[in-house]
Motif scaffolding. Structure first.
Motif, PDB file in Angstrom:
ATOM      1  N   ARG A  65      10.912  41.758 -16.476  1.00  0.00           N
ATOM      2  CA  ARG A  65      11.365  42.620 -17.561  1.00  0.00           C
ATOM      3  C   ARG A  65      12.746  42.220 -18.082  1.00  0.00           C
ATOM      4  N   ALA A  66      13.403  41.313 -17.401  1.00  0.00           N
ATOM      5  CA  ALA A  66      14.688  40.828 -17.906  1.00  0.00           C
ATOM      6  C   ALA A  66      14.505  40.055 -19.206  1.00  0.00           C
ATOM      7  N   ASN A  67      13.289  39.546 -19.432  1.00  0.00           N
ATOM      8  CA  ASN A  67      12.998  38.751 -20.623  1.00  0.00           C
ATOM      9  C   ASN A  67      11.970  39.455 -21.500  1.00  0.00           C
ATOM     10  N   THR A  68      11.986  39.150 -22.801  1.00  0.00           N
ATOM     11  CA  THR A  68      10.947  39.661 -23.695  1.00  0.00           C
ATOM     12  C   THR A  68       9.649  38.901 -23.433  1.00  0.00           C
ATOM     13  N   GLY A 141      -4.563  50.562 -44.634  1.00  0.00           N
ATOM     14  CA  GLY A 141      -3.165  50.811 -44.284  1.00  0.00           C
ATOM     15  C   GLY A 141      -3.003  51.237 -42.841  1.00  0.00           C
ATOM     16  N   SER A 142      -3.890  50.763 -41.970  1.00  0.00           N
ATOM     17  CA  SER A 142      -3.814  51.082 -40.537  1.00  0.00           C
ATOM     18  C   SER A 142      -3.026  49.997 -39.811  1.00  0.00           C
ATOM     19  N   TYR A 143      -2.054  50.419 -39.039  1.00  0.00           N
ATOM     20  CA  TYR A 143      -1.189  49.491 -38.315  1.00  0.00           C
ATOM     21  C   TYR A 143      -1.171  49.831 -36.829  1.00  0.00           C
ATOM     22  N   VAL A 144      -0.857  48.817 -36.034  1.00  0.00           N
ATOM     23  CA  VAL A 144      -0.628  49.000 -34.599  1.00  0.00           C
ATOM     24  C   VAL A 144       0.774  48.494 -34.293  1.00  0.00           C
ATOM     25  N   MET A 145       1.545  49.312 -33.578  1.00  0.00           N
ATOM     26  CA  MET A 145       2.870  48.893 -33.147  1.00  0.00           C
ATOM     27  C   MET A 145       2.849  48.694 -31.634  1.00  0.00           C
ATOM     28  N   ILE A 146       3.056  47.445 -31.212  1.00  0.00           N
ATOM     29  CA  ILE A 146       3.132  47.112 -29.793  1.00  0.00           C
ATOM     30  C   ILE A 146       4.594  47.203 -29.378  1.00  0.00           C
ATOM     31  N   LEU A 147       4.899  48.047 -28.406  1.00  0.00           N
ATOM     32  CA  LEU A 147       6.276  48.247 -27.966  1.00  0.00           C
ATOM     33  C   LEU A 147       6.472  47.679 -26.568  1.00  0.00           C
ATOM     34  N   ASP A 148       7.379  46.723 -26.468  1.00  0.00           N
ATOM     35  CA  ASP A 148       7.749  46.141 -25.178  1.00  0.00           C
ATOM     36  C   ASP A 148       9.223  46.436 -24.934  1.00  0.00           C
ATOM     37  N   TYR A 149       9.553  46.857 -23.726  1.00  0.00           N
ATOM     38  CA  TYR A 149      10.937  47.197 -23.397  1.00  0.00           C
ATOM     39  C   TYR A 149      11.448  46.243 -22.326  1.00  0.00           C
ATOM     40  N   SER A 150      12.482  45.499 -22.680  1.00  0.00           N
ATOM     41  CA  SER A 150      13.018  44.481 -21.771  1.00  0.00           C
ATOM     42  C   SER A 150      14.504  44.724 -21.543  1.00  0.00           C
ATOM     43  N   GLY A 151      15.058  43.942 -20.619  1.00  0.00           N
ATOM     44  CA  GLY A 151      16.493  44.003 -20.357  1.00  0.00           C
ATOM     45  C   GLY A 151      16.981  45.364 -19.913  1.00  0.00           C
ATOM     46  N   SER A 165      21.038  50.283 -20.447  1.00  0.00           N
ATOM     47  CA  SER A 165      20.816  49.488 -21.650  1.00  0.00           C
ATOM     48  C   SER A 165      19.353  49.057 -21.702  1.00  0.00           C
ATOM     49  N   VAL A 166      18.744  49.181 -22.892  1.00  0.00           N
ATOM     50  CA  VAL A 166      17.324  48.848 -23.073  1.00  0.00           C
ATOM     51  C   VAL A 166      17.158  48.112 -24.402  1.00  0.00           C
ATOM     52  N   THR A 167      16.364  47.052 -24.395  1.00  0.00           N
ATOM     53  CA  THR A 167      16.031  46.348 -25.635  1.00  0.00           C
ATOM     54  C   THR A 167      14.602  46.690 -26.042  1.00  0.00           C
ATOM     55  N   THR A 168      14.458  47.242 -27.245  1.00  0.00           N
ATOM     56  CA  THR A 168      13.139  47.566 -27.797  1.00  0.00           C
ATOM     57  C   THR A 168      12.635  46.366 -28.594  1.00  0.00           C
ATOM     58  N   ASN A 169      11.453  45.884 -28.238  1.00  0.00           N
ATOM     59  CA  ASN A 169      10.811  44.780 -28.956  1.00  0.00           C
ATOM     60  C   ASN A 169       9.529  45.319 -29.581  1.00  0.00           C
ATOM     61  N   ALA A 170       9.492  45.365 -30.906  1.00  0.00           N
ATOM     62  CA  ALA A 170       8.340  45.929 -31.614  1.00  0.00           C
ATOM     63  C   ALA A 170       7.586  44.825 -32.344  1.00  0.00           C
TER      64      ALA A 170
END
Length: 534
Positions: A65-68, A141-151, A165-170
């Motif tokens: 999880r330290a990396n994206t 107009g349908s979307y998917v948001m993949i959320l990954d939390y790293s760092g 501290s948290v990094t949000t990667n969408a």
């Protein structure tokens, strides 16, 4: 012959449709998985999107999880899932036996419709129930948001307070929905009176429909929160809001677009249903036609939402709920002009040179907290100033009045002052191109003796030594901002600074400098410079 519906529709310039969203959280296979998932589930997603609650709400991509995880890994996970088919099944409420219905589609189509759509339907002598037909266009107009939390890391300050501290990667994907796929869905539609053989054939046909997902945008944003304020969960919630703001800037279809309905004040029939908030920025356009009749748009200026209407509910064609706006730049904006959402941070950065006061070189950051329909605004302010006297200058100015021995420690390296202050400003706009901002501010003026850096045994700064080298001050004044070409502005400022309390080290050396009219003191200041808003 042009139909009645087309005659009404030609007055509408926007094509904004509500979008729908599914949220999927990346599991890393560690102890944070459940904490992250529950934090995301607690987020208030607002009213701008319809939610597609598909079965898949977590995907596993193992890794430190330290990396994206990276876009390639996310893309593989998306392709390995049947997300497009899950979205279709949710839209059409497909059951285990294959039966489907269009109730959700019709309801969302009606909710998406605005007053103009209702008037169009009536002008064409078509019942308002026909508005549900537009729901089919909403599926694309349908979307998917993949959320990954790293760092995800923790740290402690000098007071032993823990912060996370948290990094949000969408990663955002959009459904590949076409007329061909729509036709296949209709062919595979199972009705209650279908024979078992027909149902089996249609279910087989539905299973063969291939619905892909296309990548649209990627955003990363790092946030932090103290343990006392919620820690990891609070950082995740804040990260979602900031990430969504940046995604809206990358995905044009997520930008709200409509027409100005009234003037004095500027008003439009959008509001909470479209996720509009106070101070949200829009750009106004005038639609013109070239000599061949092809339309094009001309930018006319920027406006900000002020009083936001709660327009949640079905349109009736007679709504009196308008969001109000204040124009901050450009030429005259009239009824019928198109406005399009153009997010910004609501911040301005100024660089100025001051005569008098504490420092000649100043950097000011202002943050717009809110604005009303009359243009009155509330700002948070941060200022950093810098002043420096070389050893030779001190010797020339002060040495005329004092013996060399009195200047020991000053003339070797010189003196620098760094002042920092926070404050509040109240914006008043007599006209859109000019803003008057009275303000108050307080902070510290820190003295650095350059000679200290030349000493090998100078040691580290301590809380005690810091307090001795600083003077606390108050500052009040008036700033006037002028639009040059938005977002560029020029400004002039007049203020008065009062030194309230001086540390012993600061006072001793500052008093010596004042002998040569170099030290800091209570004084008026005049500053001018440039400002950029973003």
């Amino acid at each position: 012959m042009v139909s009645a519906q087309e005659k009404v529709r030609e007055n509408v310039q926007d094509d904004y449709k509500r979008n729908s969203l599914s949220i999927i959280v990346v599991d890393r296979g560690d102890n944070y998985d459940d904490t992250v998932f529950e934090a995301v589930r607690s987020i208030n997603l607002g009213d701008k999107f319809d939610l597609n609650l598909i079965p898949t709400n977590r995907i596993t991509i193992s890794g430190n999880r330290a990396n994206t995880v990276g876009g390639i890994e996310v893309g593989k996970a998306v392709n390995a899932s049947d997300l497009g088919k899950e979205i279709l099944s949710y839209w059409f409420d497909r059951q285990a036996d294959g039966t489907m219905n269009a109730k959700r589609l019709e309801q969302r189509g009606n909710y998406n419709a605005d007053d103009q759509d209702v008037l169009n339907a009536r002008a064409a002598k078509v019942g308002p129930e026909s508005l549900g037909d537009t729901g089919y266009a909403l599926v694309s107009g349908s979307y998917v948001m993949i959320l990954d939390y790293s760092g995800i890391t923790s740290s402690k300050n000098d007071k032993q307070e823990v912060s996370w501290s948290v990094t949000t990667n969408a990663y955002v994907y959009q459904i590949d929905y076409s007329q061909d796929i729509e036709a296949q869905v209709i062919e595979a539609w199972v009705y209650e009176d279908d024979t078992p053989e027909a149902i089996a054939q249609k279910n087989e046909a539905y299973d063969k429909i291939l619905v892909g997902m296309s990548p649209k945008a990627t955003v990363s944003y790092t946030t932090s929160a103290k343990e006392a304020d919620g820690g990891v969960r609070a950082a995740i919630v804040e990260g979602y809001g900031e990430t969504l703001l940046r995604l809206e800037n990358q995905i044009p279809a997520w930008n709200v677009t409509t027409a100005i309905a009234k003037r004095n004040p500027l008003r439009a029939k959008i509001g909470t249903k479209e996720g509009v908030k106070n101070r949200m920025r829009f750009r106004a356009y005038l639609v013109k036609g070239d000599k061949n009749g092809n339309p094009y748009t001309v930018p006319k200026g920027y406006i900000r939402a002020t009083t936001v209407a709660d327009n949640r509910g079905m349109a009736t064609g007679q709504s009196t709920k308008f969001t109000e706006f204040y124009q901050i730049s450009g030429g005259k904006i009239d009824e019928g002009m198109t406005i399009k959402q153009k997010n910004d941070l609501g911040m301005g950065v100024s660089l100025g040179y001051k005569v008098g006061g504490l420092a000649p070189y100043n950097l000011t950051v202002d943050y717009l907290a809110s604005i009303n329909t009359k243009g009155f605004s509330h700002y948070g302010l941060l200022n950093i100033g810098y002043d420096m006297f070389s050893g030779s200058k001190i010797g020339d100015k002060v040495g005329k009045y004092l013996d060399a021995g009195d200047l020991t420690g000053l003339t070797d390296g010189g003196i620098s002052y760094i002042n920092f202050g926070i404050g509040y400003g109240f914006g008043i706009r007599p006209i859109r191109h000019v803003e008057l901002m009275p303000f108050i501010m307080g902070g510290g003026d820190y003295m650095m003796n350059h000679n200290d850096f030349l000493k090998e045994d100078a040691g580290e700064e301590t809380e005690d030594s810091f307090s001795k080298k600083i003077a606390w001050y108050g500052n009040a004044g008036l700033r006037v901002n002028f639009n040059v070409k938005y977002p560029l502005q020029l400004f002039i400022q007049a203020d008065y600074t009062l030194l309230i309390e001086e540390g012993s080290y600061y006072k001793a050396f500052n008093d010596l400098l004042k002998v040569g009219d170099l030290g800091h003191k209570n004084s008026f200041g005049i500053m001018a410079g440039v400002k950029w808003t973003f």
